[in-house]
Design an enzyme around this catalytic site. Structure first.
Site, short mmCIF file in Angstrom:
data_model
loop_
_atom_site.label_atom_id
_atom_site.label_comp_id
_atom_site.label_asym_id
_atom_site.label_seq_id
_atom_site.Cartn_x
_atom_site.Cartn_y
_atom_site.Cartn_z
N ASP A 327 0.86 -1.18 0.00
CA ASP A 327 0.00 0.00 0.00
C ASP A 327 0.89 1.23 0.00
OD1 ASP A 327 1.11 0.29 2.50
OD2 ASP A 327 -0.78 0.32 3.60
N ASP A 329 1.44 4.84 2.28
CA ASP A 329 1.04 5.44 3.55
C ASP A 329 1.47 6.91 3.61
OD1 ASP A 329 0.48 2.71 5.04
OD2 ASP A 329 2.48 2.49 4.17
N ASP A 444 -3.21 4.41 2.84
CA ASP A 444 -3.52 4.77 4.23
C ASP A 444 -3.16 6.22 4.47
OD1 ASP A 444 -4.40 2.27 4.99
OD2 ASP A 444 -2.45 1.61 5.76
N1 CTP Z 1 0.84 0.61 11.54
C1 CTP Z 1 0.26 0.94 12.74
N2 CTP Z 1 -0.99 0.52 13.05
C2 CTP Z 1 -1.69 -0.22 12.18
C3 CTP Z 1 -1.13 -0.55 10.94
C4 CTP Z 1 0.16 -0.12 10.65
O1 CTP Z 1 0.89 1.61 13.53
N3 CTP Z 1 -2.91 -0.63 12.50
C5 CTP Z 1 2.18 1.08 11.23
C6 CTP Z 1 3.14 -0.09 11.17
O2 CTP Z 1 3.76 -0.29 12.39
C7 CTP Z 1 4.13 0.38 10.13
C8 CTP Z 1 3.39 1.40 9.30
O3 CTP Z 1 2.18 1.66 9.97
O4 CTP Z 1 5.17 1.03 10.78
C9 CTP Z 1 3.16 0.95 7.92
O5 CTP Z 1 2.41 -0.25 7.91
P1 CTP Z 1 2.16 -1.07 6.60
O6 CTP Z 1 1.68 -0.20 5.52
O7 CTP Z 1 1.31 -2.22 6.98
O8 CTP Z 1 3.60 -1.70 6.29
P2 CTP Z 1 4.82 -1.17 5.43
O9 CTP Z 1 5.99 -1.23 6.31
O10 CTP Z 1 4.50 0.14 4.80
O11 CTP Z 1 4.98 -2.30 4.36
P3 CTP Z 1 4.30 -2.36 2.91
O12 CTP Z 1 5.34 -1.83 2.00
O13 CTP Z 1 4.01 -3.79 2.67
O14 CTP Z 1 3.07 -1.53 2.93
MN MN Z 2 2.71 0.44 3.73
MN MN Z 3 -0.34 0.78 5.56
#
Ligand code: CTP
Ligand code: MN
Ligand code: MN
Length: 520
Positions: A327, A329, A444
């Site tokens: 995703d 963020d 997000d």
């Molecule tokens: N996070 C959080 N609470 C959540 C979901 C996520 O605090 N309910 C934080 C996670 O700890 C992370 C950040 O948001 O540090 C990003 O999460 P995520 O998008 O799931 O992972 P990524 O590290 O961005 O990996 P990806 O590239 O797969 O998206």
């Molecule tokens: Mn992410």
């Molecule tokens: Mn995320």
């Protein structure tokens, strides 16, 4: 959730001499046959035999070699020969073995377990020759870049972590994640178990898996997990946005193992799950950095239109330098405290009015320092205004993205061939997805007041394990509680303020680790 990588079986780049014709089935096992006393023609014959069976058999000796095979040589003779090959000190390969190990492995079609009788006499591990690694025990004390020298091992441990998480065994999952994170921080590939002595977070189970791979090229537990019907069903079902482990488990108990069965079952789906199912393929395709940047521009425009002066930061994996993500963020704030209140609904309305949103769910900020007290270290839920959304990224915008994207756009990701290869999810696809003029992307959005911005930035940059380790460090080593809102000192009974990530690391008594080195 990112789909299982279609991992290329590679003989990992340089020094890939002579392994023509067949691909290596055991990438962690790199063989070298000593010509001395064996003779050139027998060596050629045995080498070719090995390659046909999927072994990597090197023509030349190099540091990559893990197993040296010889015939009628003593351990000392082999050592002397090795020393003559490499300038200066030789790093002794993991195994100096007799031909019997090789012939038994040929018959078995895989590297057999190394037994004492296979080892050359007088082979004592020359302690000084083996590079022993040493790393600090908390992930947040280490610099973990994306340059992973032990991907085969960490992929295996991550898969077992995923299996544990999908089985609701969180503790076991964390143990595997910690073990994988330790290996990700090592400066070189692991070639022998002795190198692991003294490393933190490697429990018996993880060590067994590593040993299996170093000696046999694969881990039987990993291989059987990959074949497991339940594991694969859990992966497919939790790959639907909005579906967690509990729901997936319930469906599997009802005999639902794939998307087709889910659709046929008439299960009631909530709004998120319906959107997740509808955009399943798109959401399981990695998002490229270029696509992330394009979405960043759209969010930037939205923010500028509804609250000039508000600032947006890319967070999550892309801030850590990842080239793809599941995703995108973003963290949004305004330099004047309070101006950010009510911002999220305005951004969402703007995006909706422009047709950028396929789905969104916004949650209100409910964090109040005075009422909520010190953030609990065990809680990773934060309470900013957040929006979980699915963006509609049109071809035009993606084209724009592609021009700046060099090699990392999954170009083939949008062809029907690629989509039908992605996974066996049981969905029949009649429409060629390649002709759809847009793709869905998970986005997000988080809004934080400027007073909490540094904590939010740190808390949302990840990796998830890095965050977990930061909180564990804060609690266990410093008697502090860290969240994405605040840092509380339980001894002084007060909040510690910070306006930058650097200050938070300093409060925690940690060396500052930049985002690109938080890939634990
Ligand atoms: N996070 C959080 N609470 C959540 C979901 C996520 O605090 N309910 C934080 C996670 O700890 C992370 C950040 O948001 O540090 C990003 O999460 P995520 O998008 O799931 O992972 P990524 O590290 O961005 O990996 P990806 O590239 O797969 O998206
Ligand atoms: Mn992410
Ligand atoms: Mn995320």
């Amino acid at each position: 959730m990112v789909p299982l990588k279609r991992r290329k079986v590679s003989s990992s780049g340089a020094g890939n001499t002579g392994n023509t014709g067949s691909e290596s089935k055991f990438p962690q096992v790199v063989l070298f046959l000593l010509e001395r006393k064996m003779g050139a023609s027998r060596r050629v014959f045995l080498s070719q035999l090995g390659r046909k069976r999927g072994f990597t058999v090197e023509e030349l000796f190099s540091e990559r070699v893990t197993h040296v095979i010889s015939e009628n040589n003593s351990g000392d003779e082999v050592r002397t020969w090795l020393a003559s090959q490499v300038e200066g000190r030789v790093r002794t390969p993991a195994h100096l073995l007799d031909i019997s190990w090789y012939t038994e492995s040929m018959s078995a079609g895989r590297p057999v377990e190394v037994l004492d009788r296979h080892k050359l006499q007088e082979q004592q591990t020359d302690e000084e020759d083996v590079v022993e690694f040493s790393v600090p025990s908390y992930g947040c004390q280490r610099r973990t870049t994306l340059d992973n020298h032990n991907a085969v091992l960490t992929d295996a441990l991550s898969l077992l972590a995923e299996k544990a998480e999908l089985s609701d065994e969180e503790g076991r999952g964390v143990a595997f994640r910690r073990a994988a994170a330790v290996l990700k921080a090592l400066p070189k590939p692991v070639t022998s178990m002795t190198q692991l002595r003294g490393l933190p977070c490697l429990g018996g189970h993880s060590l067994r898996v590593i040993k299996d791979i170093l000696e046999n090229g694969t881990s039987s537990e990993v291989e059987s997990t990959k074949q497991s019907e339940r594991f694969n069903a859990l992966k497919v079902l939790t790959g639907i946005f909005g579906v967690g482990v509990k729901t997936a488990g319930r469906w599997i108990r009802d005999g639902i193992h794939n998307l087709q069965q889910l659709q046929a079952s008439g299960q009631t789906l909530n709004r998120a799950q319906r959107a997740g199912l509808e955009h399943y393929d798109d959401l399981n395709q990695p998002v490229s950095k270029a696509e992330a940047d394009t979405i960043g521009e759209i969010v930037e425009e939205a923010v500028a239109s509804v609250l000039p002066g508000a600032q947006i930061s890319l967070i999550g994996g892309f801030r850590r330098g990842k080239l793809t993500g599941h995703d995108v963020d973003f963290l949004i704030t305004h330099p004047e405290e309070g101006r950010e209140v009510g911002l999220m609904p305005k951004i969402v309305s703007w995006l909706e009015s422009q047709g950028f949103l396929l789905y969104q769910k916004t949650t209100r900020n409910s964090y109040l320092e005075s009422e909520d007290g010190p953030a609990r270290p065990s809680s990773n839920m934060d309470r900013f205004e957040r929006c979980f959304s699915i963006f509609k990224l049109s071809e035009e915008e993606r084209q724009g993205a592609k021009q700046t994207d060099t090699e990392n756009t999954p170009e083939d990701a949008f062809t029907p061939e690629a989509l039908s290869q992605v996974k066996d999810d049981g969905l029949e696809r009649t429409k060629p997805a390649g002709h759809k003029p847009w793709r869905a992307v998970r986005v997000d959005l988080v809004v934080s007041p400027i007073s909490q911005f540094a904590f939010a930035l740190l808390g949302w940059t990840g990796s998830k394990l890095f965050e977990r380790e930061l909180r564990r460090w804060a609690g266990h080593e410093k008697a502090m509680s860290l969240s994405s809102h605040a840092l509380y000192d339980n001894k002084q009974n007060k909040y510690l303020r910070a306006t930058s990530e650097e200050e938070i690391f300093a409060h925690l008594g940690l060396e500052y680790i930049p985002p690109t080195e938080r890939n634990a």
